[in-house]
Design an enzyme around this catalytic site. Sequence first.
Site: not given
Length: 413
Positions: A156, A162, A48-49, A206
Site C-alpha cells: 500500500g 500487488s 503520473e496519471h 506496473d
Amino acid sequence: MSRRQAARPAGHDDGVRADALARRFTEVYGRAPDGVWRAPGRVNLIGEHTDYNDGYVLPFAIDRSALVAVRLRRPDEVVRDGDGAAAASDVVDLASTYDPDGSGLSRARFRVPGLAPGAVAGWGAYPAGVVHVLGSLDGVEVPGVELLLDSTVPVGAGLSSSHALEVATIVALDDLLGLGLERPAMARLTQRAENEFVGAPTGIMDQSASLLGRAGAALFLDCRTQESELVPLPVAEHGLTVLVVDTGVAHSHADGGYGARRASCERGAAALGVASLRDVPEQADLSALDGETVRRVRHVLSENRRVLEAVERLRAGDVRGVGNLLAASHASLRDDYEVSCPELDLAVDTALAAGAVGARMTGGGFGGSAIALVPAAQGEQVRSAVAEAFAAGGHRAPDVFAVVPGEGAGRVR
Ligand code: ADP
Ligand code: MG
C-alpha cells in the site's frame, strides 16, 4: 491491513531469501517447491496519471520484490480439506508471510474449476486472477498449486506490491506450465487479471516495469502502443541515490478520486474531439472546457512532455537534469491534477530544501510514497530533515529508504 510489516530491511539478497522461502515452504506444505520466482516492485520516476490516457511513463523496477515458491499438484494427488475429507487435486493453496495480525501465515484456498471474479476475497484474488486468465487461454489448463509468498515490497505504499505478487505468480506458472509467454503478453494478462478479476481499473505500467525492468535502467513505455525502451538510469555512477518516503497514508485505487480523474480525462478528450488526451495537439485551445477539466487536461499534456524530456536527458547521460522535471511533475500533480496530500507535499518540499535535486509524489497519489533524487552525500541530511518535518507537523513517522533500479522478474532457484 496495517502495512509497515511488509518492509523487511533484513535479508534483501534474493538468493538467500529464496533458500529460506523454499525451506519454509517445505515446513508449511510438507513437500519441497518446484522452484522460486521473484518479481520486483517499481517506482515511477515520472509520468503520473498518463497511463490511462494512452501516454508515456518512465518507471523502474526496484530492489524490493515478491518471491513465490510454487509447486504444481500432480494429477493423482489427494488434497485433504479442513475436515480431512478428500478433495480434488485442482485445489490452489496460498500462503503469505505477510502477517499484519500476527496470527501466523495469511492463507487462502480455492479450486481452479469454476473460478470466477468475486470467488476469492482478499489478497488471494491477485494470484487467483492470474490463474483465471491463464486458464482462459486456448489449450491451457492450470492444475492445483501450492504457493508461498514473501515480499519486501511494502504493502500500500504505491510501490506496486500487488503487481509484484501478480507478476511473480505469472512468471512462475508460465515457467512451470511451459507456456512460453512473451513478457509484453504477460503484462497484458496480469492487467486483465487485475481489471476483470480483482476489479481494479489499472493500466499496464506496473506489470511492465516489473517484467521488463533491468538493473541501472528505467523503462520508457508508450502506453498506447505498449512499445518500450530501456533508458540508462545510472544513479549511483552519478553520485545520486533515490530515496522513497513512504508517508504511511493509505491510498486506494478503489476510492472515488482515481475514478473521478479518469472520468475527467475522458470528458476532456470527448470535448476536444479526440480518442484520448494523447492526441491533443501541443497548442490546443482548451477554452471550451470548464476550469476543473482544463487543469486535469493540462496536467496530462504537460506530464507527457516531461516524460519525453526526461528520456532525452537520460539518453544524454544527464541524470541530475531529471531533477527539476520531478519537481515540476509534483507541482502539476498537486495544483492541476489535485492528487497530492499534505504529507506528500511536506515530503517533497522538505527533501528539496534539504538538498534533493528533485522530488515528487509517485504512484496514484492521495497518500503512498514520494521519491527524492538526492546526492548520495546528502542522503542522511534529507532523511533526518523529512523525519523532523513529519514530527513537527504531527504526522506519523514516515519510512524512508533508498531504492536501486533493479532487475525485472525471473526465476531465482
Ligand atoms: P500497492 O501500492 O502496494 O500495490 P495495493 O492496495 O494496490 O497497494 O495492493 C496491496 C494489496 O496487495 C494488499 O492489500 C494485498 O491484498 C496484496 N499484497 C501485496 N503484498 C502482499 C503480501 N506480501 N502478502 C499478501 N498480500 C499482499
Ligand atoms: Mg497496487
